[in-house]
Enzyme design. Structure first.
Site, mmCIF file in Angstrom:
data_model
loop_
_atom_site.group_PDB
_atom_site.id
_atom_site.type_symbol
_atom_site.label_atom_id
_atom_site.label_comp_id
_atom_site.label_asym_id
_atom_site.label_seq_id
_atom_site.Cartn_x
_atom_site.Cartn_y
_atom_site.Cartn_z
ATOM 1 N N ASP A 115 0.870 -1.164 0.000
ATOM 2 C CA ASP A 115 0.000 0.000 0.000
ATOM 3 C C ASP A 115 0.918 1.227 0.000
ATOM 4 O OD1 ASP A 115 -2.348 1.600 0.463
ATOM 5 O OD2 ASP A 115 -1.656 1.797 2.524
ATOM 6 N N THR A 151 0.070 4.852 1.121
ATOM 7 C CA THR A 151 -0.036 5.754 2.264
ATOM 8 C C THR A 151 0.189 5.016 3.579
ATOM 9 O OG1 THR A 151 -1.640 7.070 1.035
ATOM 10 C CG2 THR A 151 -1.517 7.437 3.409
ATOM 11 N N ASP A 169 -1.421 -0.742 6.303
ATOM 12 C CA ASP A 169 -1.522 -0.223 7.667
ATOM 13 C C ASP A 169 -2.918 0.216 8.079
ATOM 14 O OD1 ASP A 169 -1.678 2.080 6.034
ATOM 15 O OD2 ASP A 169 -0.935 3.316 7.682
#
Length: 709
Positions: free
Chosen positions: A398, A400, A597
């Site tokens: 991912d 960000t 996250d």
């Protein structure tokens, strides 16, 4: 700290076994270990085996010396010492060693036969019992043996010393094994030692008292002085200081802490005095969670363990059959004294082929490997994740919060002609303050730095994936994507060129209107973590394909990918589409690890063969992942990958040596070389070899503690 009454004990090889008492595993006979490791608890099994070994050793040594002297140099024995008296001496000295020192082996062997879970203690107990009982008959009723087996004095050779020395050597092996297994918990004990024993609690009258950690409750106010460790997790209520969080996060630079900032238990307060409010205590602290995860991982089973279990399930019956066939072969075609040769060879087969090393090969490496990972800031939830990490061919990341800091900042603020910059920023920040989107917080933070006072928002509405609308000071404010704003108002080519230029720099763009007139463009960038590029390069060098998943537009996502050297990019990905992309890659034959996250990453983390969560992310993401990087740093994936490779190599070494050793030992013990070279393996030598084979497997596993990762 002492062992609690409700401590549950489990087996390293069979974690499904759970007992309230520290005994032995009903399946493999291995000593059970407490599921919850304490700092100073005594290992009762180790103490018991140590006592039995040293007492048995003290008795067996003169027994062994007298027996060897009698066989090899009888002239050095006293003339008055008859052969019958020597046998009596051997009987008297060997009996306490076999019957007391070896009692645990007989109990475990009996249980294994009773439950039909044949294991190493089945072989040891049968072997020792066979040689001891044979010697009893030879000593007390020698006349029942054939004349060829009797000496001139009417005596038959006995093997009391072999029974005793075998027992002593097995006890030595058990003691060394338990000591080595105890060292595999060093990682957990190191983590336990991080927490301070006491804290300074402030009562409602402002008085300070020193209390132990277990007496701290939620909402207690605690004072942390310079040089002291933070006792529990909580927030700063007063004061300012730098806190060294390296023992938890691995970050060497102390972090500045002030009011309302979060403190992690077991980290070190360096230079200022802080007051904090306890928020997580006892088993709810981050440190306790780390310890619990490591302990669970050490007790979990890797898929490769099933291979060892299957081999062992067939191996023990095969050894028993081999021992019986060895006895029959010597009895039928062996030289005289046939019975003596048959007993010695059959016992040697039983002893040397004990598969304890085979059973230990996998769990002992897993325990050391997961413990080593925890000390490096990599939490591995289960052994399967550690094993699968070695096979991963594709890493999906991912953007960000994974590749980037996850803390977007406004880099450009372009205001259209005819609008006041301060007023536009006030309207934008007021509306964004109601939103929970990460990009919204960047605009709010930018406004706070400019000392802009926010206004009240009415009629707020969020349109997923497009933007937000609301009323501020009787004006209709809209912030959103270029496509969304284009559907609401007109803007000229100059603005379009500026937006394109910003996107080519890898920045995200938010457009704003006041009463449906374009008034501003915000360029927002989430800085890439300093370590991300090194991590991506290292992972690519190890043969991994790197795939980027991003909700950003293609221009921004491709810009980041080009900067990082990422192989493949999926842009404009909605949260519910991430798991589908993982599934697509798996269907193409890839073994996929996913690093993320956020809450929106949880389905993808669960779908991946190995989910890797940033420790700085959400609890949902961490719960969905098999591996958690405490520091939230992609270099943790490099460490996890290398540790997986080293651990699996270590396990294969252990399995190879254990299996080859046991397989090769059986024909030698059975007497294969006797017709050719006249060599017959003594049961004593077989016992020594068997004991030290287990120790060698453990020593090999402990090498993982020092391998450079």
């Amino acid at each position: 700290m002492s062992i609690e009454k409700d401590t549950i004990y489990t087996c390293p090889m069979h974690p499904e076994i759970k007992e309230k008492e520290q005994g032995s595993c009903p399946k493999c006979g291995m000593a059970l270990e407490p599921m919850e490791v304490k700092i100073s608890e005594e290992n009762r099994e180790l103490l018991d085996m140590t006592k039995r070994f040293w007492i048995s050793f003290a008795i067996s040594l003169p027994l062994f010396l007298v027996s060897m002297t009698n066989d090899l140099a009888p002239q050095y024995l006293a003339d008055t010492l008859s052969a019958k008296n020597i046998q009596l001496f051997l009987f008297v000295f060997s009996s306490p060693v076999v019957l007391w020192g070896g009692w645990p082996f007989f109990v475990r062997g009996y249980r294994s036969i009773q439950t039909m879970n044949l294991n190493m203690f089945t072989l040891i107990s049968i072997g020792v019992a066979a040689s001891y009982i044979y010697s009893l008959f030879a000593f007390f009723v020698p006349e029942i043996f054939p004349p060829l087996m009797q000496t001139k004095e009417g005596l038959v050779h006995v093997y009391f010393e072999a029974s005793a020395v075998i027992t002593t050597l097995v006890l030595l092996g058990q003691m060394l094994e338990l000591q080595a297994r105890d060292k595999t918990n060093d990682a957990i004990k190191t983590l336990l030692n991080l927490a301070p024993a006491h804290a300074h609690r402030i009562d409602t009258y402002g008085n300070e008292e020193e209390v132990s950690l277990e007496h701290i409750h939620i909402d207690d106010i605690l004072r942390i002085k310079p040089g002291e460790k933070i006792p529990v997790d909580g927030v700063v209520t007063d004061g300012e200081s730098n806190v060294d969080e390296s023992m938890i996060t691995g970050e060497a630079i102390p972090v500045k802490k002030s009011v309302n900032e979060f403190l992690i238990g077991a980290t070190l307060n360096t230079n200022g005095t802080l007051l904090m409010r306890a928020q997580r205590v006892g088993n709810d602290t981050m440190l306790a969670g780390i310890i619990n995860m490591v302990a669970k991982a050490q007790r979990s089973r890797a898929p490769i363990q099933h291979l060892a279990d299957k081999v062992s399930s067939y191996f023990v019956p095969a050894v028993v059959i081999s021992s019986i066939l060895t006895f029959i072969a010597w009895w039928v075609i062996g030289p005289e004294p046939k019975l003596a040769y048959a007993v010695v060879s059959a016992v040697a087969v039983l002893i040397i082929a004990c598969p304890c090393a085979l059973g230990l090969a996998t769990p002992i490496s897993i325990m050391v490997g997961t413990g080593r990972a925890a000390l490096m800031g990599v939490l591995i939830k289960d052994a399967q994740s550690l094993e699968t990490m070695e096979k991963v061919s594709t890493l999906v990341v991912d953007k960000t919060g994974t590749l980037t800091e996850g803390k977007p900042v406004v880099t450009d603020f372009i205001v259209s002609e005819g609008f006041d910059e301060s007023e536009v920023l006030k309207y934008a920040a007021s509306l964004q303050s109601v939103s929970e989107h990460p990009l919204a917080q960047a605009i709010v933070h930018h406004a706070k730095e400019a000392n802009v006072t926010l206004s009240h928002v009415d009629n707020f509405k969020a349109i997923t994936g497009r933007g937000i609308i609301g009323d501020v000071d009787d004006k209709k404010i809209v912030l959103g994507s270029e496509e969304f704003i284009k559907s609401l108002c007109f803007f000229d080519k100059n603005i379009s060129r500026q937006i394109k230029s910003l996107r080519q720099e890898g920045k995200g763009v938010i457009l704003m209107t006041i009463d449906f007139n374009l008034c501003a463009v915000f360029a927002i960038e989430d800085p890439i973590k300093p370590t991300s590029l090194n991590a991506i390069n290292a992972l690519k060098q190890s043969g991994l394909k790197i795939v980027l998943l991003s909700g950003d537009n293609k221009i921004t996502a491709n810009k980041v990918a080009a900067k990082m050297g990422i192989d493949e990019v999926y842009a404009n990905v909605m949260p519910n589409e991430k798991a589908d992309i993982i599934k697509k890659l798996q269907d193409e034959g890839a073994v996929v690890a996913m690093a993320g996250d956020g809450i929106n990453d949880a389905p993808a983390l669960a779908q991946a063969d190995v989910g890797i969560a940033m420790g700085t992310g959400t609890d949902v993401a961490i719960e969905s992942a098999g591996i958690t990087l405490i520091k939230g740093d992609l270099l943790g994936i490099v460490k996890a990958r290398r540790l997986s490779l080293e651990t699996m190599k270590n396990i294969r070494q252990n399995l190879f040596f254990a299996f080859i050793y046991n397989s090769a030992g059986i024909p030698i013990a059975a007497g294969l070389f006797y017709p050719l070279f006249g060599i017959l393996l003594s049961p004593v030598i077989a016992a020594a070899a068997m004991s030290f084979s287990s120790v060698s497997v453990i020593v090999n596993a402990l090498r993982l503690k020092n391998i450079k990762i």
